[in-house]
Write a protein that holds these residues in place. Structure first.
Motif, short mmCIF file in Angstrom:
data_model
loop_
_atom_site.label_atom_id
_atom_site.label_comp_id
_atom_site.label_asym_id
_atom_site.label_seq_id
_atom_site.Cartn_x
_atom_site.Cartn_y
_atom_site.Cartn_z
N ALA A 13 0.99 -1.35 -0.18
CA ALA A 13 0.14 0.04 0.05
C ALA A 13 0.87 1.39 0.06
CB ALA A 13 -1.11 0.07 1.12
N SER A 14 1.95 1.26 0.67
CA SER A 14 2.93 2.63 0.79
C SER A 14 3.40 2.54 -0.45
CB SER A 14 3.85 2.22 1.99
OG SER A 14 3.31 1.95 3.07
N ALA A 15 3.71 1.76 -1.28
CA ALA A 15 4.31 1.94 -2.61
C ALA A 15 3.20 2.13 -3.51
CB ALA A 15 5.08 0.65 -3.10
N ARG A 16 2.11 1.82 -3.32
CA ARG A 16 1.11 2.23 -4.68
C ARG A 16 0.01 3.21 -4.25
NH1 ARG A 16 3.37 1.34 -8.22
NH2 ARG A 16 1.49 1.67 -9.36
N THR A 17 -0.04 3.58 -3.05
CA THR A 17 -1.31 4.48 -2.91
C THR A 17 -1.00 5.98 -3.66
OG1 THR A 17 -1.22 3.68 -0.36
CG2 THR A 17 -2.10 5.85 -0.78
N GLY A 18 0.29 6.29 -3.58
CA GLY A 18 0.15 7.71 -4.57
C GLY A 18 -0.21 7.46 -5.80
N GLN A 19 0.32 6.64 -6.65
CA GLN A 19 -0.40 6.38 -8.05
C GLN A 19 -1.77 6.07 -8.01
OE1 GLN A 19 1.74 6.94 -10.47
NE2 GLN A 19 0.22 6.31 -12.28
N LEU A 20 -2.34 5.49 -7.15
CA LEU A 20 -3.75 4.85 -7.02
C LEU A 20 -4.76 6.43 -6.77
CD1 LEU A 20 -3.95 1.87 -4.94
CD2 LEU A 20 -4.73 1.98 -7.19
N PHE A 21 -4.03 7.11 -5.78
CA PHE A 21 -4.60 8.28 -5.60
C PHE A 21 -4.63 9.45 -6.52
CE2 PHE A 21 -4.42 12.81 -3.64
CZ PHE A 21 -5.61 12.86 -3.41
N ARG A 22 -3.44 9.43 -7.39
CA ARG A 22 -3.51 10.50 -8.71
C ARG A 22 -4.29 9.87 -9.75
NH1 ARG A 22 1.87 11.16 -6.73
NH2 ARG A 22 2.69 9.13 -7.57
N SER A 23 -4.32 8.67 -10.07
CA SER A 23 -5.48 7.97 -10.86
C SER A 23 -6.90 8.36 -10.60
CB SER A 23 -5.43 6.48 -10.93
OG SER A 23 -4.05 6.12 -11.45
N ALA A 24 -7.01 8.27 -9.18
CA ALA A 24 -8.41 8.50 -8.75
C ALA A 24 -8.94 9.89 -8.99
CB ALA A 24 -8.45 8.22 -7.23
N CYS A 25 -7.83 10.83 -8.54
CA CYS A 25 -8.03 12.20 -8.96
C CYS A 25 -8.49 12.52 -10.62
CB CYS A 25 -6.90 13.09 -8.23
SG CYS A 25 -6.57 13.30 -6.75
N LEU A 26 -7.81 11.93 -11.11
CA LEU A 26 -8.15 12.22 -12.54
C LEU A 26 -9.55 11.82 -13.05
CD1 LEU A 26 -4.80 11.46 -14.51
CD2 LEU A 26 -5.70 13.75 -14.03
N HIS A 33 -11.63 14.74 -2.49
CA HIS A 33 -12.36 13.72 -1.30
C HIS A 33 -12.94 12.36 -1.78
CE1 HIS A 33 -11.85 17.15 1.18
NE2 HIS A 33 -12.61 18.02 0.42
N LEU A 34 -13.64 12.56 -3.00
CA LEU A 34 -14.06 11.30 -3.60
C LEU A 34 -12.80 10.45 -3.83
CD1 LEU A 34 -16.25 9.30 -4.59
CD2 LEU A 34 -16.22 10.89 -6.80
N ALA A 35 -11.88 11.14 -4.39
CA ALA A 35 -10.58 10.23 -4.81
C ALA A 35 -10.08 9.50 -3.61
CB ALA A 35 -9.60 11.40 -5.30
N GLU A 36 -10.20 10.25 -2.50
CA GLU A 36 -9.42 9.55 -1.27
C GLU A 36 -10.31 8.43 -0.73
OE1 GLU A 36 -9.48 12.62 1.83
OE2 GLU A 36 -7.57 13.34 1.27
N ASP A 37 -11.64 8.61 -0.97
CA ASP A 37 -12.53 7.48 -0.78
C ASP A 37 -12.30 6.30 -1.56
OD1 ASP A 37 -14.71 6.55 1.04
OD2 ASP A 37 -16.11 6.99 -0.98
N LEU A 38 -12.15 6.68 -2.94
CA LEU A 38 -12.01 5.54 -3.97
C LEU A 38 -10.66 4.69 -3.58
CD1 LEU A 38 -13.12 7.23 -7.13
CD2 LEU A 38 -14.44 5.32 -5.98
N THR A 39 -9.62 5.58 -3.16
CA THR A 39 -8.13 4.83 -2.95
C THR A 39 -8.48 4.09 -1.84
OG1 THR A 39 -7.26 7.07 -3.92
CG2 THR A 39 -5.90 5.56 -2.73
N GLN A 40 -9.16 4.55 -0.77
CA GLN A 40 -9.20 3.69 0.39
C GLN A 40 -10.13 2.59 0.30
OE1 GLN A 40 -10.75 5.88 4.06
NE2 GLN A 40 -8.69 7.07 4.00
N GLU A 41 -11.02 2.62 -0.44
CA GLU A 41 -12.08 1.35 -0.90
C GLU A 41 -10.98 0.52 -1.68
OE1 GLU A 41 -14.76 1.37 0.63
OE2 GLU A 41 -15.46 -0.43 -0.28
N THR A 70 -14.30 0.26 -9.30
CA THR A 70 -15.00 0.81 -7.84
C THR A 70 -15.56 2.38 -8.23
OG1 THR A 70 -13.30 -0.18 -6.74
CG2 THR A 70 -14.46 1.68 -5.53
N PHE A 71 -14.53 3.05 -9.20
CA PHE A 71 -15.06 4.49 -9.54
C PHE A 71 -16.52 4.08 -10.23
CE2 PHE A 71 -15.05 7.04 -13.29
CZ PHE A 71 -15.46 8.34 -12.87
N LEU A 72 -16.34 3.33 -11.14
CA LEU A 72 -17.35 3.42 -12.07
C LEU A 72 -18.79 2.72 -11.38
CD1 LEU A 72 -16.13 1.68 -15.60
CD2 LEU A 72 -17.01 4.03 -14.94
#
Lengths: 169, 443
Positions: A13-26, A33-41, A70-72
């Motif tokens: 998770a530590s290695a991947r969270t940054g990339q997941l969060f940035r993808s979620a932001c896009l 806020h939604l991106a944080e939620d999606l990343t955690q989920e 998860t986003f869709l």
């Protein structure tokens, strides 16, 4: 010495969270806020799968797929109303990029249907092939091509010259 | 195919979009968001916990996740997975090369995992077509290889998603037993489910249920699963919608009835393909392999000990009107005359590594013997209106966990039948701390 499931997962998770969060932001066109939620989920789903990940060839890539799905699924549960553009990045990088173009891009992404946005993110941010994108979205390659073409057309219409200018410098 | 896109008029713009998209993506910083990881872990814990609680209903869901993993690329090999569009270079984390985010490489004979095979998907498609009524098929990735194929079938009455996979459940048939066991309707409501044992020792389940157990969407999922004596699975699924997860339904029912679905998985033609799936190594991987310290598996409870103990430790005066479970999990539906109440228990060893996540917050007390006790009252999570979920979650210092939950309904997805569960919080706690749980055989 036994390594706990949590330790192994935390390393991933530590290695991947940054990339997941940035993808979620896009994907959420800037709704952090939604991106944080999606990343955690997504991380939560990966944790629950952990230990069975030997069946998943590439957990990092699979996590990105889980994020998009998860986003869709989140989008489908929402009403069909237009989502307001979320807050913009609270962090402005000093990398010579154009903040106005970034805002315009997020705005243009927001105007795309969620599935088209997912196709754009998977193909041009995640750098996946048409087939991999189709797999991730449980759809056909033909449908991905159609969506790609439609989405690029709309983005070009909105961003057009400014993108070429950015890419050219 | 990516190479066709050289003729795509959008391609020039696509080349320009990559850098802009990357610049926008990289502008979102994760610094100062430590809750992303900790929150993800907490959600994972809850998810795992729910899955364990629902283990009787979970077999189908777990199998579906497995197939999802297959579709996600570990087993399906697109013909040109390495020939990817190169419009955008891979974004990098902090300037360091980040090989882990490169999409999964195409497995080759050298990189296939034990128990995996490269079967031409066109052969799988041919067998599906030969064993289904005439109709229009469109399959995904037909020129690739793998063990799972998905497609859309239309008999003229509406497009329907269909998927089939050939896989190895484990080292023997027992490993796949829960995939051919009908789920408990208390947890996975369904319209029909039958199982049979064939003369050659194979087991078969035909399930007619829903994509979502709480039926929040009307998508039906009908499924046939064959488990051979060698532990190989043939799993066919169909929907009354052109895609899984959220597509509008296109027809009343999936296209193939139970008997047709059964016929698909029983086709003799699968046998030579199944024979291509190699066995798993007989011994587990060497301990302490590169970077992967061996985790000693905790004892597992099998059999009906938990179910029997649950009935023994329940307070007097409760009529048991339903029961089920197996292994570390059991439930009863009780009625004290004021309505049905679901009571379930999980008994688990080796949970000390996640004690912080489980007992790090909320109403937690430590008993003189070191046992942690967490009492919680929360809303139900499976869609039943007005459902409350009370639980007493206990763990000894060495990780032996007993968690007892009670609901004010007979099934979590059904509306509340009473104001409160049939057991008080005090009774739940007493049940969870009963010494008889430690006497259940485990191996």
């Amino acid at each position: 010495m036994r390594t706990s499931r949590a330790d192994e997962f935390l390393e991933f998770a530590s290695a991947r969270t940054g990339q997941l969060f940035r993808s979620a932001c896009l994907l959420t066109s800037g709704d952090v806020h939604l991106a944080e939620d999606l990343t955690q989920e997504t991380l939560g789903k990966m944790y629950a799968l952990w230990g069975r990940t030997s069946r998943i060839g590439n957990p990092a890539a699979y996590a990105q797929t889980v994020l998009v799905r998860t986003f869709l699924s989140h989008q489908r549960r929402r009403s069909a109303t237009e989502r307001p553009l979320g807050e913009l990045p609270d962090h402005t990088p000093d990398d010579g990029s154009d903040p106005l173009l970034r805002i315009a891009l997020l705005d243009a992404l927001a105007a795309l249907p969620p599935k088209d946005r997912a196709v754009v993110v998977l193909r041009y941010w995640e750098d996946r092939s048409v087939e991999e994108t189709a797999d991730a979205l449980h759809t056909s390659s033909a449908a991905v091509r159609t969506r790609t073409s439609r989405a690029l057309g709309k983005l070009r219409q909105r961003l057009g010259g400014s993108v070429a200018e950015f890419a050219g410098r | 195919m990516p190479q066709h896109e050289h003729h795509d008029p959008e391609n020039g713009f696509a080349d320009e979009l990559g850098p802009v998209l990357r610049a926008a993506g990289e502008s979102f910083a994760v610094d100062g968001r430590p809750e992303l990881v900790s929150g993800g872990l907490a959600r994972g814990r809850r998810r795992l916990f729910r899955r364990r609680l629902a283990v009787t209903g979970g077999a189908l869901a777990l199998a579906a996740i497995g197939v999802g993993g297959v579709y996600a690329g570990s087993v399906v090999t697109p013909p040109d997975a390495s020939d990817k569009a190169s419009a955008a270079a891979a974004p990098q984390d902090g300037g360091k090369p980040d090989v882990s985010r490169t999409p999964a490489p195409a497995p080759t004979a050298g990189t296939l995992k034990p128990g995996e095979a490269e079967i031409p998907l066109s052969r799988i498609a041919d067998i599906v077509k030969a064993n289904t009524p005439a109709g229009k098929w469109s399959f995904d990735g037909l020129d690739g290889t793998g063990q799972a194929l998905s497609g859309i079938y239309d008999d003229g009455r509406g497009e329907a998603a269909f998927g089939i996979s050939l896989s190895r459940a484990g080292r023997d048939a027992e490993a796949g037993a829960d995939q051919v066991t009908c789920p408990d309707p208390v947890y996975v409501p369904h319209d029909a489910c039958t199982t049979e044992r064939l003369s050659d020792g194979s087991r078969l389940m035909v399930f007619q249920g829903y994509e979502y157990p709480d039926k929040r969407e009307a998508t039906k999922n009908w499924r046939a699963v064959l488990l051979t004596q060698d532990g190989l699975l043939v799993d066919a699924s169909e929907y009354n919608a052109p895609a899984e997860k959220g597509a509008e339904i296109s027809r009343e029912d999936p296209p193939f009835n139970a008997n047709q679905l059964r016929g698909i998985v029983l086709a003799r033609a699968w046998r030579p393909l199944l024979a291509q799936i190699p066995p798993l190594p007989t011994a587990p991987a060497a301990p302490g392999g590169p970077g992967k310290p061996l985790r000693t598996p905790p004892p597992q409870i099998t059999g009906n000990g938990v179910a029997a103990t649950l009935r023994a430790v329940l307070p007097k005066g409760l009529r048991v009107v339903g029961k089920g479970g197996g292994g570390e999990f059991a439930y009863v539906v009780v009625d004290d005359g004021k309505g049905k109440s679901l009571v379930q228990v999980n008994v688990q060893y080796g949970m000390d590594d996640v004690a912080d996540q489980l007992y790090g917050s909320g109403d937690v007390t430590t008993l003189p013997d070191g046992r942690l006790v967490k009492l919680s009252r929360q809303p139900g999570e499976k869609g039943g209106a007005g459902v409350v979920w009370w639980s007493a979650d206990t763990m000894t210092p060495d990780g032996f966990r007993v968690v007892v939950s009670a609901f004010n309904t007979g099934a979590q997805q059904d509306a509340a039948t009473r104001a409160e569960p049939a057991l008080t919080m005090k009774q739940l706690k007493a049940v969870a701390l009963d010494p008889r749980w430690t006497k259940i055989p485990a191996k």
